[in-house]
Design an enzyme around this catalytic site. Structure first.
Site, mmCIF file in Angstrom:
data_model
loop_
_atom_site.group_PDB
_atom_site.id
_atom_site.type_symbol
_atom_site.label_atom_id
_atom_site.label_comp_id
_atom_site.label_asym_id
_atom_site.label_seq_id
_atom_site.Cartn_x
_atom_site.Cartn_y
_atom_site.Cartn_z
ATOM 1 C CD GLU A 73 55.171 20.716 20.113
ATOM 2 O OE1 GLU A 73 55.723 21.535 19.353
ATOM 3 O OE2 GLU A 73 55.364 20.694 21.350
ATOM 4 C CE1 TYR B 238 60.011 22.812 21.765
ATOM 5 C CE2 TYR B 238 58.980 23.229 19.635
ATOM 6 C CZ TYR B 238 58.908 22.735 20.929
ATOM 7 O OH TYR B 238 57.746 22.173 21.383
HETATM 8 C C1 HEM Z 1 61.708 22.393 25.418
HETATM 9 C C2 HEM Z 1 60.966 23.468 25.194
HETATM 10 C C3 HEM Z 1 59.634 23.772 25.821
HETATM 11 C C4 HEM Z 1 59.081 23.317 26.988
HETATM 12 C C5 HEM Z 1 59.665 22.342 27.992
HETATM 13 C C6 HEM Z 1 57.786 23.934 27.101
HETATM 14 C C7 HEM Z 1 56.903 23.728 28.150
HETATM 15 C C8 HEM Z 1 55.683 24.310 28.275
HETATM 16 C C9 HEM Z 1 54.766 24.097 29.368
HETATM 17 C C10 HEM Z 1 55.023 23.195 30.566
HETATM 18 C C11 HEM Z 1 53.660 24.829 29.131
HETATM 19 C C12 HEM Z 1 52.413 24.959 30.020
HETATM 20 C C13 HEM Z 1 51.352 24.021 29.560
HETATM 21 C C14 HEM Z 1 50.069 24.279 30.339
HETATM 22 O O1 HEM Z 1 49.320 25.159 29.973
HETATM 23 O O2 HEM Z 1 49.865 23.590 31.323
HETATM 24 C C15 HEM Z 1 53.860 25.518 27.878
HETATM 25 C C16 HEM Z 1 52.947 26.385 27.321
HETATM 26 C C17 HEM Z 1 53.260 27.219 26.277
HETATM 27 N N1 HEM Z 1 54.384 27.165 25.497
HETATM 28 FE FE1 HEM Z 1 55.917 25.889 25.682
HETATM 29 N N2 HEM Z 1 57.584 24.755 26.033
HETATM 30 C C18 HEM Z 1 58.687 24.678 25.224
HETATM 31 C C19 HEM Z 1 58.862 25.335 24.036
HETATM 32 C C20 HEM Z 1 58.032 26.303 23.549
HETATM 33 C C21 HEM Z 1 58.250 27.047 22.335
HETATM 34 C C22 HEM Z 1 59.400 26.828 21.357
HETATM 35 C C23 HEM Z 1 57.239 27.955 22.227
HETATM 36 C C24 HEM Z 1 57.048 28.990 21.145
HETATM 37 C C25 HEM Z 1 57.684 30.104 21.116
HETATM 38 C C26 HEM Z 1 56.366 27.768 23.364
HETATM 39 C C27 HEM Z 1 55.224 28.491 23.623
HETATM 40 C C28 HEM Z 1 54.306 28.188 24.600
HETATM 41 C C29 HEM Z 1 53.072 28.932 24.793
HETATM 42 C C30 HEM Z 1 52.630 30.137 23.999
HETATM 43 C C31 HEM Z 1 52.421 28.309 25.856
HETATM 44 C C32 HEM Z 1 51.061 28.666 26.416
HETATM 45 C C33 HEM Z 1 51.097 29.626 27.461
HETATM 46 C C34 HEM Z 1 49.695 29.999 27.867
HETATM 47 O O3 HEM Z 1 49.101 29.253 28.665
HETATM 48 O O4 HEM Z 1 49.232 31.010 27.384
HETATM 49 N N3 HEM Z 1 56.867 26.760 24.143
HETATM 50 N N4 HEM Z 1 55.078 25.182 27.366
#
Ligand code: HEM
Length: 253
Positions: A136, A94
């Site tokens: 998580e 994060y």
């Molecule tokens: C406040 C921080 C964060 C928010 C608001 C956020 C929000 C989101 C959202 C809205 C999605 C899409 C979910 C879907 O598939 O509908 C997502 C997917 C993802 N997030 Fe986060 N995220 C955050 C932090 C992180 C962090 C720290 C990581 C790791 C480095 C991360 C890695 C990912 C990955 C790899 C995906 C999947 C993308 C895919 O579909 O291949 N996110 N996140």
């Protein structure tokens, strides 16, 4: 957050939203350049890339808009944290996302990084990160507490591949020969594969059929017009019986 910071954050949401593409592409490129290890978890397939950082940035903006009433975002938090857990996202990541996002906001709004505005956004981001990290943590705990459960990635061996002409059904069993979570309905699982000839891995979500005899089965269909990072195509073209893949656990509510 103090009322002044809340106001600062909320007042900049519309500008950031208008510049959504700039925000997204700058954020994504900056983050993957500075932290190339993240290329193993973000989708590199050009058909999909852009979608998830866009979703991430949009979620942060939506959060900022509702900052005084974060409970309205409960559904989104549930959805995002489930997705993150299926990808083994860890609390320390994060900080990386936050740093890159804040730099991108500073760039798009053309304000110095060391400013009240970015400090306010940092508070907002940390507040949201904290909510997600806690959600998580509970899910990882719930997964490990189940019979046959696990958190993160676990090695599985491909034990059978059947071809029905349109797609292939892959059957996998845990490489450690220990129990796996029993499922009675179809469930999402993430499968991680090695990209041929590259030091990279990529995950992809599939629907696993109800488990039978300690094995999961999932259907893999070829994807047209995708890049060398298409996980279904890699599985179909490069993976045989006896090969290993990584799986994250099905998350049964
Ligand atoms: C406040 C921080 C964060 C928010 C608001 C956020 C929000 C989101 C959202 C809205 C999605 C899409 C979910 C879907 O598939 O509908 C997502 C997917 C993802 N997030 Fe986060 N995220 C955050 C932090 C992180 C962090 C720290 C990581 C790791 C480095 C991360 C890695 C990912 C990955 C790899 C995906 C999947 C993308 C895919 O579909 O291949 N996110 N996140």
């Amino acid at each position: 957050m103090n009322p002044q910071h809340i106001e600062l954050v909320k007042s900049t949401v519309p500008v950031l939203r208008e510049n959504g593409v700039a925000l997204t592409s700058y954020f994504y490129q900056r983050m993957l350049n500075n932290n190339p290890e993240l290329k193993n978890i973000f989708n590199l397939d050009s058909q999909n890339s852009g979608r998830q950082p866009r979703a991430l940035a949009a979620a942060v903006l939506a959060y900022a808009e509702n900052i005084e009433n974060p409970s309205v975002l409960a559904k989104a938090i549930e959805h995002i944290s489930t997705k993150h857990v299926s990808l083994n996202i860890q609390p320390e990541q994060y900080a990386i996302v936050g740093d890159n996002l804040l730099h991108s906001i500073s760039e798009v709004l053309n304000v110095p990084f060391e400013s009240d505005l970015i400090a306010a956004w940092k508070e907002a981001y940390l507040q949201l990160a904290d909510i997600l990290i806690n959600a998580e943590k509970q899910k990882y705990h719930h997964l490990t507490a189940q019979t046959g459960g696990w958190a993160g990635w676990r090695g599985f061996e491909i034990s059978a591949i059947s071809d029905n002409g349109i797609s292939k059904i892959f059957t996998v069993k845990a490489s450690d020969a220990q129990a796996i979570i029993t499922t009675s309905t179809p469930q999402k699982i993430s499968v991680k594969v090695k990209i041929p000839q590259q030091e990279l891995e990529q995950p992809h979500q599939f629907i696993a059929l109800p488990s039978t005899d300690g094995e999961y089965q999932f259907e893999v269909k070829a994807e047209e017009n995708h890049t060398e990072y298409s996980v279904p195509n890699i599985l179909l073209q490069h993976y045989q019986i006896g090969d290993q893949v990584l799986l994250s656990a099905p998350q049964i509510k």
